[in-house]
Design a protein around this motif. Structure first.
Motif, PDB file in Angstrom:
ATOM      1  N   ARG A   1       0.819  -1.218   0.000  1.00  0.00           N
ATOM      2  CA  ARG A   1       0.000   0.000   0.000  1.00  0.00           C
ATOM      3  C   ARG A   1       0.851   1.265   0.000  1.00  0.00           C
ATOM      4  O   ARG A   1       0.320   2.372   0.056  1.00  0.00           O
ATOM      5  N   GLY A   2       2.179   1.075  -0.015  1.00  0.00           N
ATOM      6  CA  GLY A   2       3.077   2.226  -0.002  1.00  0.00           C
ATOM      7  C   GLY A   2       3.345   2.787   1.372  1.00  0.00           C
ATOM      8  O   GLY A   2       3.930   3.868   1.511  1.00  0.00           O
ATOM      9  N   GLU A   3       2.932   2.058   2.423  1.00  0.00           N
ATOM     10  CA  GLU A   3       3.153   2.509   3.787  1.00  0.00           C
ATOM     11  C   GLU A   3       4.453   1.931   4.336  1.00  0.00           C
ATOM     12  O   GLU A   3       4.828   0.791   4.020  1.00  0.00           O
ATOM     13  N   ILE A   4       5.123   2.698   5.174  1.00  0.00           N
ATOM     14  CA  ILE A   4       6.394   2.248   5.716  1.00  0.00           C
ATOM     15  C   ILE A   4       6.176   1.043   6.638  1.00  0.00           C
ATOM     16  O   ILE A   4       5.279   1.036   7.477  1.00  0.00           O
ATOM     17  N   ALA A   5       7.006   0.010   6.431  1.00  0.00           N
ATOM     18  CA  ALA A   5       6.965  -1.175   7.289  1.00  0.00           C
ATOM     19  C   ALA A   5       8.172  -1.211   8.216  1.00  0.00           C
ATOM     20  O   ALA A   5       8.095  -1.695   9.346  1.00  0.00           O
ATOM     21  N   GLY A   6       9.294  -0.685   7.736  1.00  0.00           N
ATOM     22  CA  GLY A   6      10.513  -0.662   8.544  1.00  0.00           C
ATOM     23  C   GLY A   6      11.613   0.078   7.809  1.00  0.00           C
ATOM     24  O   GLY A   6      11.457   0.459   6.643  1.00  0.00           O
ATOM     25  N   TYR A   7      12.717   0.271   8.490  1.00  0.00           N
ATOM     26  CA  TYR A   7      13.825   0.999   7.868  1.00  0.00           C
ATOM     27  C   TYR A   7      15.133   0.657   8.578  1.00  0.00           C
ATOM     28  O   TYR A   7      15.136   0.090   9.685  1.00  0.00           O
ATOM     29  N   ALA A   8      16.237   1.019   7.952  1.00  0.00           N
ATOM     30  CA  ALA A   8      17.560   0.900   8.568  1.00  0.00           C
ATOM     31  C   ALA A   8      18.371   2.134   8.209  1.00  0.00           C
ATOM     32  O   ALA A   8      18.220   2.711   7.127  1.00  0.00           O
ATOM     33  N   LEU A   9      19.228   2.552   9.140  1.00  0.00           N
ATOM     34  CA  LEU A   9      20.188   3.630   8.920  1.00  0.00           C
ATOM     35  C   LEU A   9      21.578   3.045   9.048  1.00  0.00           C
ATOM     36  O   LEU A   9      21.872   2.325  10.012  1.00  0.00           O
ATOM     37  N   PHE A  10      22.452   3.360   8.098  1.00  0.00           N
ATOM     38  CA  PHE A  10      23.775   2.743   8.090  1.00  0.00           C
ATOM     39  C   PHE A  10      24.778   3.615   7.357  1.00  0.00           C
ATOM     40  O   PHE A  10      24.409   4.616   6.726  1.00  0.00           O
ATOM     41  N   LYS A  11      26.028   3.218   7.440  1.00  0.00           N
ATOM     42  CA  LYS A  11      27.096   3.954   6.767  1.00  0.00           C
ATOM     43  C   LYS A  11      28.135   2.977   6.250  1.00  0.00           C
ATOM     44  O   LYS A  11      28.600   2.108   6.993  1.00  0.00           O
ATOM     45  N   ARG A  12      28.481   3.117   4.984  1.00  0.00           N
ATOM     46  CA  ARG A  12      29.553   2.320   4.389  1.00  0.00           C
ATOM     47  C   ARG A  12      30.823   3.175   4.320  1.00  0.00           C
ATOM     48  O   ARG A  12      30.760   4.341   3.937  1.00  0.00           O
ATOM     49  N   VAL A  13      31.937   2.579   4.703  1.00  0.00           N
ATOM     50  CA  VAL A  13      33.230   3.277   4.711  1.00  0.00           C
ATOM     51  C   VAL A  13      34.119   2.658   3.642  1.00  0.00           C
ATOM     52  O   VAL A  13      34.155   1.427   3.468  1.00  0.00           O
ATOM     53  N   PHE A  14      34.850   3.526   2.932  1.00  0.00           N
ATOM     54  CA  PHE A  14      35.724   3.085   1.844  1.00  0.00           C
ATOM     55  C   PHE A  14      37.158   3.529   2.133  1.00  0.00           C
ATOM     56  O   PHE A  14      37.389   4.591   2.703  1.00  0.00           O
ATOM     57  N   ASP A  15      38.122   2.684   1.741  1.00  0.00           N
ATOM     58  CA  ASP A  15      39.527   3.005   1.997  1.00  0.00           C
ATOM     59  C   ASP A  15      40.056   3.966   0.928  1.00  0.00           C
ATOM     60  O   ASP A  15      39.309   4.433   0.052  1.00  0.00           O
ATOM     61  N   ALA A  16      41.370   4.257   1.008  1.00  0.00           N
ATOM     62  CA  ALA A  16      41.979   5.234   0.103  1.00  0.00           C
ATOM     63  C   ALA A  16      41.914   4.805  -1.355  1.00  0.00           C
ATOM     64  O   ALA A  16      41.983   5.646  -2.264  1.00  0.00           O
TER      65      ALA A  16
END
Length: 296
Positions: free
Chosen positions: A201-216
């Motif tokens: 129905r387009g309603e939010i069921a869940g979510y996640a917040l995250f961060k990806r880190v990359f090297d040089a």
């Protein structure tokens, strides 16, 4: 002894005080001046409201403070308390926390939060005596090997659409923050991402917040999870939805990178169980504490 504000000191002086104040701490959190300066805006800390305890003109301890609106209430956060070694055990911690609480009241804060290492029993006893209450236990979990393909396998992900965006995108749904630890709020996740699961129905069921880190070299080196929550999904579907969200966050599962959680509340039983079953192990143990101000 007198209380001064961070604005009365140079960046060099404050960095030295931080490093001396945490000398002998259970974890090495010493910082360069550049890292110390970056930490202030990244954690929404206030130079004007952070305090230094001085013996005459000598800085001997500090409390860093931040403020933000959380669920309609001005909330204060203790972003670090330290005392230099030769002044410890002399009652200065009580002076500092008392002065910090006075600052919170002056600003009109209704709630004050802090985290402390679980093994730092003297600090926890001090905070408890000053009126803070334990509200949760927190863990930094780690998994340093590639995950098995079936680690987050679920039959319950069908029917959901996963949309990637920025951490602040979750504000669109005005979801309650509750007692989530300060550093897991979207405001603290610099260069992070969100993934939102919506139902048919387009309603939010869940979510996640995250961060990806990359090297040089631009190679993906680690992923940190800040929040992973089922919101409006039926209770029976929540574990499957959490697994589906984790498979998005930690992809590609077979790649050998460091996977972490940041201050995951142990009260999130389903998420903790799923991560443990996937081979995540605790690296840092903390407690989450709250002080209710202004008699509320």
């Amino acid at each position: 002894m007198q209380i001064k504000r961070f604005t009365e000191f140079t960046a060099t002086e404050l960095t030295e005080l931080w490093n001396e104040g945490f000398k002998g701490y259970a974890s090495d959190i010493t910082m360069s001046m550049d890292a110390f300066i970056r930490r202030i805006p990244e954690n929404h800390l206030s130079m004007e409201s952070s305090i230094v305890l001085c013996d005459l003109d000598k800085p001997i301890g500090f409390v860093m403070n931040g403020f933000r609106m959380v669920d309609g209430r001005l909330t204060a956060w203790n972003g670090g308390t330290g005392i230099i070694p030769e002044y410890r055990g002399k009652g200065h911690g009580k002076q500092l926390i008392g002065a910090a609480l006075d600052v919170y009241r002056e600003k009109g804060a209704e709630i004050a939060l802090l985290e402390a290492l679980s093994e730092n029993e003297p600090a926890i006893k001090l905070y408890t005596k000053m009126g803070y209450e334990l509200i949760d236990k927190l863990r930094f979990y780690e998994q340093k090997e590639g995950l098995a393909p079936e680690a987050f396998t679920t039959d319950d992900a069908h029917g959901y659409t996963f949309t990637f965006g920025l951490p602040q995108d979750i504000q669109h749904w005005q979801l309650p923050v509750g007692n989530m630890p300060w550093q897991t709020h979207w405001e603290n996740i610099v260069n992070g991402q969100s993934v939102v699961a919506t139902d048919e129905r387009g309603e939010i069921a869940g979510y996640a917040l995250f961060k990806r880190v990359f090297d040089a070299q631009g190679e993906h080196s680690s992923t940190a999870l800040f929040q992973c929550r089922a919101v409006h999904a039926p209770e029976a579907d929540a574990p499957g939805l959490l697994k589906a969200l984790l498979s998005q966050v930690y992809a590609p599962l077979d790649k050998k990178v460091v996977r972490r959680t940041v201050n995951l509340p142990l009260s999130e039983h389903a998420l903790v169980r799923i991560l443990k079953e996937a081979g995540f192990t605790p690296a840092v143990h903390q407690v989450h504490m709250k002080y209710v101000l202004n008699g509320l």
